[in-house]
Design a protein around this motif. Structure first.
Motif, mmCIF file in Angstrom:
data_model
loop_
_atom_site.group_PDB
_atom_site.id
_atom_site.type_symbol
_atom_site.label_atom_id
_atom_site.label_comp_id
_atom_site.label_asym_id
_atom_site.label_seq_id
_atom_site.Cartn_x
_atom_site.Cartn_y
_atom_site.Cartn_z
ATOM 1 N N ASP A 7 51.366 30.456 22.240
ATOM 2 C CA ASP A 7 52.800 30.252 22.043
ATOM 3 C C ASP A 7 53.349 29.302 23.099
ATOM 4 O OD1 ASP A 7 52.270 33.043 23.474
ATOM 5 O OD2 ASP A 7 54.119 32.190 24.324
ATOM 6 N N ALA A 8 54.529 28.752 22.850
ATOM 7 C CA ALA A 8 55.090 27.692 23.697
ATOM 8 C C ALA A 8 55.276 28.108 25.143
ATOM 9 C CB ALA A 8 56.416 27.205 23.114
ATOM 10 N N GLY A 9 55.489 29.387 25.386
ATOM 11 C CA GLY A 9 55.730 29.838 26.754
ATOM 12 C C GLY A 9 54.463 30.118 27.536
ATOM 13 N N ASN A 10 53.316 30.021 26.891
ATOM 14 C CA ASN A 10 52.047 30.322 27.551
ATOM 15 C C ASN A 10 51.537 29.103 28.314
ATOM 16 O OD1 ASN A 10 50.782 32.917 27.492
ATOM 17 N ND2 ASN A 10 48.915 31.880 26.824
ATOM 18 N N ARG A 11 51.194 29.288 29.576
ATOM 19 C CA ARG A 11 50.707 28.190 30.414
ATOM 20 C C ARG A 11 49.384 28.529 31.086
ATOM 21 N NH1 ARG A 11 56.168 28.503 30.375
ATOM 22 N NH2 ARG A 11 57.369 26.545 30.242
ATOM 23 N N GLN A 12 48.727 29.572 30.606
ATOM 24 C CA GLN A 12 47.472 30.010 31.201
ATOM 25 C C GLN A 12 46.390 30.092 30.123
ATOM 26 O OE1 GLN A 12 50.333 31.743 31.383
ATOM 27 N NE2 GLN A 12 50.070 33.663 30.265
ATOM 28 N N ILE A 13 45.183 29.724 30.534
ATOM 29 C CA ILE A 13 44.080 29.665 29.581
ATOM 30 C C ILE A 13 42.752 29.805 30.308
ATOM 31 C CG2 ILE A 13 43.973 27.139 29.717
ATOM 32 C CD1 ILE A 13 43.083 27.091 26.808
ATOM 33 N N GLY A 14 41.812 30.448 29.637
ATOM 34 C CA GLY A 14 40.441 30.501 30.130
ATOM 35 C C GLY A 14 39.540 29.746 29.169
ATOM 36 N N GLU A 27 41.548 36.377 43.486
ATOM 37 C CA GLU A 27 40.704 37.563 43.650
ATOM 38 C C GLU A 27 39.844 37.797 42.412
ATOM 39 O OE1 GLU A 27 40.990 42.341 44.770
ATOM 40 O OE2 GLU A 27 42.812 41.173 44.377
ATOM 41 N N LEU A 28 38.547 37.876 42.624
ATOM 42 C CA LEU A 28 37.594 38.149 41.558
ATOM 43 C C LEU A 28 37.031 39.551 41.761
ATOM 44 C CD1 LEU A 28 35.681 37.305 39.205
ATOM 45 C CD2 LEU A 28 34.154 36.365 40.948
ATOM 46 N N VAL A 29 37.093 40.363 40.724
ATOM 47 C CA VAL A 29 36.588 41.742 40.778
ATOM 48 C C VAL A 29 35.584 41.923 39.649
ATOM 49 C CG1 VAL A 29 37.166 44.190 40.626
ATOM 50 C CG2 VAL A 29 38.730 42.603 41.773
ATOM 51 N N THR A 30 34.383 42.390 39.961
ATOM 52 C CA THR A 30 33.368 42.625 38.937
ATOM 53 C C THR A 30 32.771 44.019 39.109
ATOM 54 O OG1 THR A 30 31.656 41.632 40.332
ATOM 55 C CG2 THR A 30 32.757 40.197 38.756
ATOM 56 N N ASP A 31 32.330 44.572 38.001
ATOM 57 C CA ASP A 31 31.687 45.892 37.989
ATOM 58 C C ASP A 31 30.309 45.715 37.365
ATOM 59 O OD1 ASP A 31 30.780 48.470 37.518
ATOM 60 O OD2 ASP A 31 32.769 49.251 37.048
ATOM 61 N N ARG A 32 29.284 45.715 38.190
ATOM 62 C CA ARG A 32 27.931 45.488 37.687
ATOM 63 C C ARG A 32 27.482 46.593 36.738
ATOM 64 N NH1 ARG A 32 23.702 43.165 42.214
ATOM 65 N NH2 ARG A 32 24.737 41.153 42.591
ATOM 66 N N ASN A 35 29.264 45.910 33.621
ATOM 67 C CA ASN A 35 29.206 44.484 33.253
ATOM 68 C C ASN A 35 30.581 43.987 32.801
ATOM 69 O OD1 ASN A 35 28.098 41.963 32.915
ATOM 70 N ND2 ASN A 35 27.371 42.371 30.843
ATOM 71 N N THR A 36 31.594 44.299 33.566
ATOM 72 C CA THR A 36 32.964 43.855 33.285
ATOM 73 C C THR A 36 33.549 43.261 34.559
ATOM 74 O OG1 THR A 36 33.888 46.036 33.840
ATOM 75 C CG2 THR A 36 33.320 45.616 31.510
ATOM 76 N N GLY A 37 34.681 42.606 34.395
ATOM 77 C CA GLY A 37 35.357 42.043 35.555
ATOM 78 C C GLY A 37 36.641 41.347 35.172
ATOM 79 N N TYR A 38 37.385 40.972 36.184
ATOM 80 C CA TYR A 38 38.616 40.223 35.961
ATOM 81 C C TYR A 38 38.871 39.342 37.182
ATOM 82 C CZ TYR A 38 40.805 43.717 39.039
ATOM 83 O OH TYR A 38 41.117 44.523 40.107
ATOM 84 N N ILE A 39 39.762 38.378 36.995
ATOM 85 C CA ILE A 39 40.171 37.534 38.107
ATOM 86 C C ILE A 39 41.675 37.388 38.085
ATOM 87 C CG2 ILE A 39 39.826 35.382 36.801
ATOM 88 C CD1 ILE A 39 38.975 34.101 39.515
ATOM 89 N N ASP A 40 42.292 37.568 39.223
ATOM 90 C CA ASP A 40 43.738 37.383 39.374
ATOM 91 C C ASP A 40 43.999 35.943 39.797
ATOM 92 O OD1 ASP A 40 44.524 39.975 38.709
ATOM 93 O OD2 ASP A 40 44.135 40.707 40.747
ATOM 94 N N ILE A 41 44.654 35.200 38.920
ATOM 95 C CA ILE A 41 44.930 33.794 39.183
ATOM 96 C C ILE A 41 46.364 33.638 39.684
ATOM 97 C CG2 ILE A 41 44.983 31.471 38.216
ATOM 98 C CD1 ILE A 41 42.239 32.565 38.306
ATOM 99 N N SER A 42 46.491 33.109 40.886
ATOM 100 C CA SER A 42 47.811 32.922 41.468
ATOM 101 C C SER A 42 48.548 31.783 40.765
ATOM 102 C CB SER A 42 47.684 32.636 42.968
ATOM 103 O OG SER A 42 46.897 31.483 43.181
ATOM 104 N N ASN A 80 54.115 32.186 37.750
ATOM 105 C CA ASN A 80 53.805 33.589 38.006
ATOM 106 C C ASN A 80 52.294 33.793 37.962
ATOM 107 O OD1 ASN A 80 56.538 34.384 38.149
ATOM 108 N ND2 ASN A 80 56.647 34.563 35.916
ATOM 109 N N PRO A 81 51.787 34.803 38.679
ATOM 110 C CA PRO A 81 50.350 35.074 38.628
ATOM 111 C C PRO A 81 49.966 35.715 37.294
ATOM 112 C CG PRO A 81 51.454 36.726 39.970
ATOM 113 C CD PRO A 81 52.496 35.702 39.617
ATOM 114 N N HIS A 82 48.695 35.603 36.943
ATOM 115 C CA HIS A 82 48.194 36.227 35.717
ATOM 116 C C HIS A 82 46.781 36.731 35.960
ATOM 117 C CE1 HIS A 82 51.429 35.108 32.898
ATOM 118 N NE2 HIS A 82 51.572 34.044 33.688
ATOM 119 N N ARG A 83 46.471 37.861 35.296
ATOM 120 C CA ARG A 83 45.125 38.435 35.390
ATOM 121 C C ARG A 83 44.344 38.111 34.127
ATOM 122 N NH1 ARG A 83 44.183 44.518 37.385
ATOM 123 N NH2 ARG A 83 44.601 43.384 39.329
ATOM 124 N N PHE A 84 43.135 37.585 34.323
ATOM 125 C CA PHE A 84 42.253 37.257 33.210
ATOM 126 C C PHE A 84 41.099 38.262 33.170
ATOM 127 C CE2 PHE A 84 44.417 33.336 34.057
ATOM 128 C CZ PHE A 84 44.430 32.613 32.867
#
Length: 657
Positions: A542-549, A598-603, A606-613, A574-578
């Motif tokens: 959508d037009a307001g979205n500015r974050q992408i992986g 910040e990158l967080v992973t759970d071996r 086998n999951t994880g996320y990254i907080d993008i400033s 604003n920050p976003h979590r992926f």
């Protein structure tokens, strides 16, 4: 001069051609009824001799003669038609403009010079680097090393570029593009008709020799034209760009040394609308055969790209232009053996700039440019070029500041898609300077993580500024020159560019030579390209979205191991979590980033996320997990056959019980 022998000459090639036996073939176009011929000048003196072309020397509108007895080392020449003196536009060397004419008060007296010096190429030749493996760098010969901080001996010259080859190699460059480096008059003169207006014979450029014809001297030059996007003497390297007396020899030496170091040379040519198309073709043939350059970037409204692209001589030579008709060049039955054409346009630059500064509704364009590919031609991408803002000014100015150009700030484009990060121009505020550096790194990340051929404009790799001037064609000073002190002031940007280029070269999936399919064509269990949002595998556009992986999945340099790359881009304030997509047998690790994310992973899971400033990019790579250690199976202890058992004070055999 001893008595000359004049014989019938050959109409082609046009101009003055020096033969092995010392004779010279002169050929010029004259479509008028006026008498025409040659003017010979003795070097260093005013002595001259006119040689009239006989009418028997005419073939169509071409006059030609073969002359014996001219000492080519002691004489120079011009042509004349009626009372007009014309500089030969086919001259391989132009005399009279050897010195850069900054502050000049008189127009130079130009002549053609005979040229035929041998050169030892030492076995070097065109490099033929594919577009998908090219990393390009564009510069102006003079401004690249003219600044005192360049630390070269021969500043502002072809030799200066040779001295900078180790720097280009350190950066990772393998293709150098030069802005016009052929002979042009850098002074813009008042009270003098333009070249095109003075004379319009097909192959000739009119040029009034004021000293001979006693025409009133022109006033002082209006301004300099340091870039050379004007009508010119296209067959000769620019003499004032040479450190020595022979620009042709020096140019060849530059090409040879670049090739020895694995760097191609691309030449820019600008042709105004009045330049004949057949003339353009002859110019390009000359530079390819005489100077062994690797390609051309052609600019102008009437460049005959179909004619040029279908010329067999250029089949393996890079040809770049803003637009051309692929269907005309490659009909349905054509067999494309070499992808030598490339689109060189501003689409990537403007769309990525808008996304960079946080404009809405740009994710679709961002996706397109990151994967853009054409089977029949290359795609040249850049965030900044010689026109418009430099990369540093892109994040430092909202408006152009071209007042010093003397045109009331009306010159240069008003469409820069820039954002000054809060303050117009230089700032000492730490928060603003940090944001600007981050934005420059973001822009560079887009450039080198996209599928097209990346191009850097000189100095952008260390934040060179033009102080808001987005059209400094006339600034032969520190505004227009590359200030190499930026290597010290902005070391972080320079090191980041080197890291990006090295990363790109070590990951084939970032520079494929075919289109992304979004299918599992490499057999890794994942598509070669996929898009993600704050939820893995789900992108909101959508037009307001500015974050992408963006996830690339391919094969490594060895062709066997899987290669996973995840690009997390957040141009929102604003920050976003992926949430990261899971990859079997791999975990995500950081490769590089433009901010501390910040990158967080759970071996185990086998999951994880990254907080993008806000306004930052992180690039992750898949790291293969170690094989789990297999536990040895438990072994039951068995009693020996004659084992004993104690009962009270008696001992008995187990077998007897």
């Amino acid at each position: 001069m001893k008595k000359l022998k004049i014989k019938n000459g050959q109409p082609y090639p046009l101009g003055a051609s020096l033969n092995v036996d010392g004779s010279i073939n002169f050929s010029m176009v004259n479509d008028t009824n006026a008498e025409c011929g040659i003017i010979l000048y003795r070097k260093g003196v005013e002595q001259r001799e006119r040689i009239l072309f006989d009418k028997s020397c005419r073939v169509g509108n071409i006059f030609c003669a073969l002359i014996e007895g001219i000492d080519s080392t002691r004489y120079e020449y011009n042509f004349f038609v009626g009372d007009k003196v014309l500089v030969d536009t086919y001259a391989k060397r132009i005399v009279g403009n050897e010195r850069w004419r900054r502050g000049e008060l008189k127009r130079p007296f130009l002549r053609g010079s005979f040229y035929g010096s041998p050169f030892d190429w030492q076995g070097t030749a065109q490099l033929h680097i594919p577009y998908n493996e090219s990393v390009m760098y564009c510069c102006n010969v003079r401004s690249f090393t003219k600044h005192g901080s360049s630390r070269v001996k021969h500043k502002g010259t072809f030799e200066g570029i040779i001295e900078k080859i180790p720097y280009l190699k350190e950066l990772g460059i393998n293709a150098l593009e030069l802005m016009p480096a052929y002979e042009f008059e850098e002074c813009e003169w008042d009270n003098v008709e333009s070249i095109a207006m003075t004379h319009t014979i097909e192959y000739q450029v009119g040029h009034i020799d004021a000293r001979i014809e006693n025409v009133e001297e022109p006033a002082q030059p209006r301004r300099l034209n340091c870039w050379g996007y004007k009508e010119a003497f296209y067959f000769a390297p620019k003499a004032s760009f040479a450190a020595g007396e022979d620009a042709s020899l020096e140019f060849k030496r530059m090409v040879r040394e670049l090739h020895k170091n694995g760097i191609e040379l691309i030449m820019q040519f600008y042709f105004p609308p009045n330049i004949k198309q057949s003339y353009i073709l002859e110019i390009l043939k000359h530079w390819l055969l005489e100077y062994r350059i690797d390609g051309f970037h052609l600019k102008g409204e009437r460049v005959p790209m179909t004619l040029i692209a279908t010329e067999p001589l250029f089949a393996h030579t890079k040809l770049m232009c803003e637009d051309f008709s692929l269907d005309e060049i490659y009909p349905a039955s054509a067999n494309l053996q070499c992808k030598n054409l490339a689109y060189y346009g501003d689409g990537f630059m403007y769309d990525m700039r808008r996304y960079l500064k946080g404009d809405g509704a740009m994710l679709g364009s961002f996706q397109h440019h990151m994967r853009n590919y054409d089977q029949r031609c290359g795609i040249i991408n850049y965030m900044a070029n010689y026109y418009g803002f430099t990369l540093a000014d892109l994040v430092s100015y909202d408006h152009k500041h071209n007042e010093d150009n003397g045109e009331g700030n009306t010159d240069g484009t008003d469409y820069n898609c820039s954002w000054n990060c809060g303050v117009e121009g230089p700032s000492r505020k730490k928060a603003i300077t940090q944001l600007r550096h981050k934005q420059m790194k973001n822009a560079l990340s887009f450039l080198f993580m996209a599928q097209g051929t990346p191009l850097i404009f000189a100095g952008d790799e260390f934040g060179n500024s033009r102080y808001g001037n987005n059209n400094c064609y006339c600034q032969d000073n520190e505004v227009g020159w590359v200030d190499w002190r930026g290597l010290t002031k902005n070391t972080d940007i320079f090191e980041y560019v080197k890291e990006l280029i090295a990363f790109r070269k070590s990951h084939p999936i970032v520079h494929l030579d075919d289109a992304m399919t979004m299918l599992d064509r490499f057999g890794c269990g994942y598509p070669d390209l996929s898009y993600h949002g704050e939820e893995a595998w789900k992108l909101k556009t959508d037009a307001g979205n500015r974050q992408i992986g963006i996830m690339y999945c391919g094969r490594g340099l060895d062709g066997g191991s899987a290669d996973y790359i995840y690009i997390a881009s957040n141009m929102h304030w604003n920050p976003h979590r992926f949430a990261l997509p899971s990859i079997a047998g791999f975990e995500w690790t950081k490769a590089f980033e433009t901010a501390e994310n910040e990158l967080v992973t759970d071996r185990e899971k086998n999951t994880g996320y990254i907080d993008i400033s806000p306004r930052s990019v992180s690039v992750l790579v898949g790291k293969k997990l170690p094989e789990p250690v297999k536990k040895k199976p438990a072994v039951k202890k068995q009693m020996p056959a004659a084992a004993k058992i104690r009962r009270g004070n008696k001992v008995a055999d187990l077998e007897t019980l």
